[in-house]
Design an enzyme around this catalytic site. Structure first.
Site, PDB file in Angstrom:
ATOM      1  N   LYS A 187       0.410  -1.348   0.081  1.00  0.00           N
ATOM      2  CA  LYS A 187      -0.004   0.097   0.248  1.00  0.00           C
ATOM      3  C   LYS A 187       0.886   1.308   0.089  1.00  0.00           C
ATOM      4  CE  LYS A 187      -4.157  -1.967   2.185  1.00  0.00           C
ATOM      5  NZ  LYS A 187      -5.130  -1.770   3.315  1.00  0.00           N
ATOM      6  N   PHE A 228     -15.699   3.497   6.764  1.00  0.00           N
ATOM      7  CA  PHE A 228     -14.200   3.904   6.485  1.00  0.00           C
ATOM      8  C   PHE A 228     -13.965   3.843   4.927  1.00  0.00           C
ATOM      9  CE2 PHE A 228     -14.588  -0.804   7.359  1.00  0.00           C
ATOM     10  CZ  PHE A 228     -14.093  -1.308   6.254  1.00  0.00           C
ATOM     11  N   ARG A 280      -2.253 -14.256   3.652  1.00  0.00           N
ATOM     12  CA  ARG A 280      -2.851 -13.455   4.623  1.00  0.00           C
ATOM     13  C   ARG A 280      -2.225 -13.893   5.914  1.00  0.00           C
ATOM     14  NH1 ARG A 280      -7.551 -11.367   3.471  1.00  0.00           N
ATOM     15  NH2 ARG A 280      -8.656 -11.577   5.791  1.00  0.00           N
ATOM     16  N   THR A 303      -5.645  -7.549  10.120  1.00  0.00           N
ATOM     17  CA  THR A 303      -5.835  -6.107   9.448  1.00  0.00           C
ATOM     18  C   THR A 303      -5.159  -5.084  10.371  1.00  0.00           C
ATOM     19  OG1 THR A 303      -7.877  -7.328   8.503  1.00  0.00           O
ATOM     20  CG2 THR A 303      -7.659  -4.799   8.520  1.00  0.00           C
ATOM     21  N   ARG A 331       2.164  -6.882   8.831  1.00  0.00           N
ATOM     22  CA  ARG A 331       1.696  -5.664   9.241  1.00  0.00           C
ATOM     23  C   ARG A 331       2.164  -5.200  10.485  1.00  0.00           C
ATOM     24  NH1 ARG A 331      -4.263  -7.690   6.966  1.00  0.00           N
ATOM     25  NH2 ARG A 331      -4.328  -6.537   5.191  1.00  0.00           N
ATOM     26  N   ASN A 389      -2.086  -0.016   6.787  1.00  0.00           N
ATOM     27  CA  ASN A 389      -1.744  -1.285   7.435  1.00  0.00           C
ATOM     28  C   ASN A 389      -0.640  -1.976   6.387  1.00  0.00           C
ATOM     29  OD1 ASN A 389      -3.658  -1.830   5.481  1.00  0.00           O
ATOM     30  ND2 ASN A 389      -4.613  -3.354   6.945  1.00  0.00           N
TER      31      ASN A 389
HETATM   32  P1  CMP Z   1      -7.515  -4.389   3.180  1.00  0.00           P
HETATM   33  O1  CMP Z   1      -7.343  -5.741   3.676  1.00  0.00           O
HETATM   34  O2  CMP Z   1      -6.825  -3.538   2.382  1.00  0.00           O
HETATM   35  O3  CMP Z   1      -9.139  -4.304   3.168  1.00  0.00           O
HETATM   36  C1  CMP Z   1      -9.921  -3.102   3.419  1.00  0.00           C
HETATM   37  C2  CMP Z   1      -9.202  -2.240   4.359  1.00  0.00           C
HETATM   38  O4  CMP Z   1     -10.179  -1.285   4.956  1.00  0.00           O
HETATM   39  C3  CMP Z   1      -8.540  -2.763   5.540  1.00  0.00           C
HETATM   40  O5  CMP Z   1      -7.056  -3.550   4.828  1.00  0.00           O
HETATM   41  C4  CMP Z   1      -8.155  -1.550   6.170  1.00  0.00           C
HETATM   42  O6  CMP Z   1      -6.931  -0.894   5.980  1.00  0.00           O
HETATM   43  C5  CMP Z   1      -9.330  -0.696   6.048  1.00  0.00           C
HETATM   44  N1  CMP Z   1     -10.276  -0.654   7.345  1.00  0.00           N
HETATM   45  C6  CMP Z   1     -10.409   0.572   8.071  1.00  0.00           C
HETATM   46  N2  CMP Z   1     -11.123   0.306   8.927  1.00  0.00           N
HETATM   47  C7  CMP Z   1     -11.346  -0.797   8.884  1.00  0.00           C
HETATM   48  C8  CMP Z   1     -12.309  -1.866   9.755  1.00  0.00           C
HETATM   49  N3  CMP Z   1     -13.131  -1.415  10.792  1.00  0.00           N
HETATM   50  N4  CMP Z   1     -12.558  -3.077   9.239  1.00  0.00           N
HETATM   51  C9  CMP Z   1     -11.809  -3.509   8.300  1.00  0.00           C
HETATM   52  N5  CMP Z   1     -10.959  -2.849   7.590  1.00  0.00           N
HETATM   53  C10 CMP Z   1     -10.773  -1.608   7.795  1.00  0.00           C
END
Ligand code: CMP
Length: 137
Positions: A9, A57, A85, A91, A102, A112
């Site tokens: 990212k 978000f 993963r 996440t 991460r 992240n």
């Molecule tokens: P990613 O795996 O790219 O998929 C969606 C992204 O939304 C996640 O990583 C996070 O960076 C972002 N995000 C922000 N807030 C949340 C949340 N509450 N739950 C899940 N993803 C979130």
């Protein structure tokens, strides 16, 4: 063999962590099938994350993902979706296991460092969203 879609990212690219993350990807046994540096437009980020469009978000996520270049990847390995993963970790970097990308490189749930497909159907959509068939041979 399985393929998955991954993103380094904009936060990680701007901190010059892409090389270290790629080294960790290769050391973990993944083959890089396709790779491109791309600065997404807001609309491209919105299309990619359309599944999240009702989430609170969504606006911040798509602003961030279009804030600078990222590295788009097709990774191949046995059980690649699950293995990628696992290498990324949770996440939210604060909840990620030690030794995961991460945990080591992410700053917050928004910043992240990496993304990965969560299922075979998502991997197929995400790979096809960014790569042409010729790039995935
Ligand atoms: P990613 O795996 O790219 O998929 C969606 C992204 O939304 C996640 O990583 C996070 O960076 C972002 N995000 C922000 N807030 C949340 C949340 N509450 N739950 C899940 N993803 C979130």
């Amino acid at each position: 063999m399985e393929r998955t879609f991954a993103i380094i990212k904009p936060d990680a690219v701007s901190k010059k962590l892409a090389g270290q993350i790629l080294a960790r990807i290769e050391a973990a046994g993944f083959t890089v099938v396709a790779m491109r540096l791309q600065h997404l437009t807001k609309a491209e980020a919105e299309g990619f994350y359309a599944v999240h469009q009702a989430r609170p978000f969504f606006g911040a996520l798509t602003d961030f993902m279009s804030s600078g270049p990222c590295v788009l990847l097709c990774l191949e390995a046995p059980d690649a979706i699950k293995q990628w993963r696992a290498l990324m970790g949770a996440t939210d970097p604060a909840k990620a296991e030690p030794g995961t990308l991460r945990k080591d490189f992410g700053a917050s749930i928004d910043n992240n460092a990496t993304h990965g497909s969560d299922a075979p159907e998502t991997a197929a959509f995400e790979l096809g969203y960014f790569f042409r068939g010729l790039e995935l041979r």
